[in-house]
Scaffold this motif. Structure first.
Motif, PDB file in Angstrom:
ATOM      1  N   LEU A  90      -1.694   3.036   8.055  1.00 23.72           N
ATOM      2  CA  LEU A  90      -1.615   1.962   7.079  1.00 23.72           C
ATOM      3  C   LEU A  90      -0.936   2.455   5.805  1.00 23.72           C
ATOM      4  O   LEU A  90      -1.063   3.619   5.426  1.00 23.72           O
ATOM      5  CB  LEU A  90      -3.007   1.423   6.772  1.00 23.72           C
ATOM      6  CG  LEU A  90      -3.720   0.762   7.965  1.00 23.72           C
ATOM      7  CD1 LEU A  90      -4.994   0.079   7.519  1.00 23.72           C
ATOM      8  CD2 LEU A  90      -2.822  -0.256   8.658  1.00 23.72           C
ATOM      9  N   GLU A  91      -0.240   1.550   5.164  1.00 21.00           N
ATOM     10  CA  GLU A  91       0.603   1.909   4.018  1.00 21.00           C
ATOM     11  C   GLU A  91      -0.211   2.590   2.917  1.00 21.00           C
ATOM     12  O   GLU A  91      -1.213   2.055   2.439  1.00 21.00           O
ATOM     13  CB  GLU A  91       1.291   0.666   3.460  1.00 21.00           C
ATOM     14  CG  GLU A  91       2.289   0.972   2.358  1.00 21.00           C
ATOM     15  CD  GLU A  91       3.052  -0.254   1.907  1.00 21.00           C
ATOM     16  OE1 GLU A  91       3.805  -0.133   0.922  1.00 21.00           O
ATOM     17  OE2 GLU A  91       2.913  -1.315   2.527  1.00 21.00           O
ATOM     18  N   GLY A  92       0.244   3.767   2.523  1.00 23.61           N
ATOM     19  CA  GLY A  92      -0.374   4.484   1.414  1.00 23.61           C
ATOM     20  C   GLY A  92      -1.510   5.410   1.784  1.00 23.61           C
ATOM     21  O   GLY A  92      -1.882   6.285   0.990  1.00 23.61           O
ATOM     22  N   ASP A  95      -0.573   9.295   2.060  1.00 24.46           N
ATOM     23  CA  ASP A  95      -0.402   9.903   0.734  1.00 24.46           C
ATOM     24  C   ASP A  95      -1.759  10.175   0.086  1.00 24.46           C
ATOM     25  O   ASP A  95      -1.959  11.214  -0.545  1.00 24.46           O
ATOM     26  CB  ASP A  95       0.431   8.989  -0.168  1.00 24.46           C
ATOM     27  CG  ASP A  95       1.895   8.943   0.247  1.00 24.46           C
ATOM     28  OD1 ASP A  95       2.349   9.874   0.942  1.00 24.46           O
ATOM     29  OD2 ASP A  95       2.577   7.965  -0.132  1.00 24.46           O
ATOM     30  N   GLU A 206      -4.784  -2.175  -2.169  1.00 25.67           N
ATOM     31  CA  GLU A 206      -3.749  -1.216  -1.785  1.00 25.67           C
ATOM     32  C   GLU A 206      -4.275   0.195  -2.016  1.00 25.67           C
ATOM     33  O   GLU A 206      -5.044   0.433  -2.958  1.00 25.67           O
ATOM     34  CB  GLU A 206      -2.476  -1.410  -2.629  1.00 25.67           C
ATOM     35  CG  GLU A 206      -1.905  -2.816  -2.607  1.00 25.67           C
ATOM     36  CD  GLU A 206      -1.225  -3.171  -1.295  1.00 25.67           C
ATOM     37  OE1 GLU A 206      -0.943  -2.225  -0.511  1.00 25.67           O
ATOM     38  OE2 GLU A 206      -0.990  -4.366  -1.060  1.00 25.67           O
ATOM     39  N   ASN A 208      -2.605   2.632  -3.099  1.00 30.39           N
ATOM     40  CA  ASN A 208      -2.040   3.244  -4.313  1.00 30.39           C
ATOM     41  C   ASN A 208      -2.905   2.986  -5.551  1.00 30.39           C
ATOM     42  O   ASN A 208      -2.616   3.491  -6.630  1.00 30.39           O
ATOM     43  CB  ASN A 208      -0.597   2.786  -4.543  1.00 30.39           C
ATOM     44  CG  ASN A 208      -0.463   1.292  -4.776  1.00 30.39           C
ATOM     45  OD1 ASN A 208      -1.450   0.599  -5.032  1.00 30.39           O
ATOM     46  ND2 ASN A 208       0.768   0.791  -4.678  1.00 30.39           N
TER      47      ASN A 208
END
Length: 218
Positions: A90-92, A95, A206, A208
């Protein structure tokens, strides 16, 4: 100060839900039972064993043993998983995982998924290196919202549970985290429909919105 982050997997790290859904509904068709969307949603966060126990309660016509149902579902899932190319983290989240790891925050996985499924995901995305422990729901008689899986995960932490947080995306997962007495971040995942995160201490949309510095100060 937060020393340990306990991650759920499905809907938080990776979205294997479409593969699970495909496998379950293929099997429901084989069993000739009609599972409504509302009923299927209520299974979110449950282990495969607990899901089929509920299916057998709802549909007495299903005479198969739970273990046989689990093995059949696992076969369908694995076949689909191995051929599915559009499966991504999944996005992020990658990181965030790397940032936490680089800042010496312990990472533990506590997922309702089977050990086999967890290992497939972790191997595919090279995640084993970041996590000190992996806890599977198949080792517990009851699934989330029962807090047992998070109580055990917290016992593996380098710090008391007061210095741990859980990141969850499901109603049952949030209830389990709070039942274990652990600070819970609810991830409002696009992939997890109709989930109630209102009991979470913090809700994010999110990844981020989080980093090691912010988490350590929660």
């Amino acid at each position: 100060m937060i020393k340990t982050v306990i991650f759920d997997m499905d809907g938080v790290i990776v979205d294997t839900e479409p593969v699970h859904r495909y496998a379950y509904y293929k099997q429901f068709s084989e069993l000739d039972v009609e599972v409504t969307e509302e009923m299927y949603t209520s299974f979110t966060g449950l282990s495969t064993r607990n899901t089929f126990q509920k299916i057998k309660e709802f549909f007495p016509v299903v005479q198969h043993e739970v273990e046989d149902l689990i093995q059949r579902k696992r076969t369908i899932f694995n076949d689909a998983f191995d051929t599915k190319e559009d499966l991504f983290l999944l996005e992020g989240v990658e990181d965030l995982i790397k940032d936490l790891y680089a800042n010496d925050i312990q990472l533990i996985l506590a997922s309702s998924a089977s050990k086999v499924t967890i290992d497939r995901v972790f191997t595919r995305f090279n995640l084993h290196q970041y996590f000190t422990h992996i806890v599977s729901g198949e080792d517990f008689p009851q699934s989330k919202p029962n807090p047992a899986i998070f109580i055990h995960a917290a016992s593996l932490s380098v710090a008391p549970k007061e210095n741990c947080i859980v990141i969850e995306d499901s109603t049952n997962g949030v209830k389990a985290a709070k039942g274990a007495g652990i600070y819970c971040v609810g991830y409002n995942s696009f992939h997890s429909k109709m989930q109630d995160l209102s009991e979470a201490d913090l809700v994010i949309n999110e990844f981020n919105e989080l980093n090691a510095q912010k988490i350590s100060q929660l």
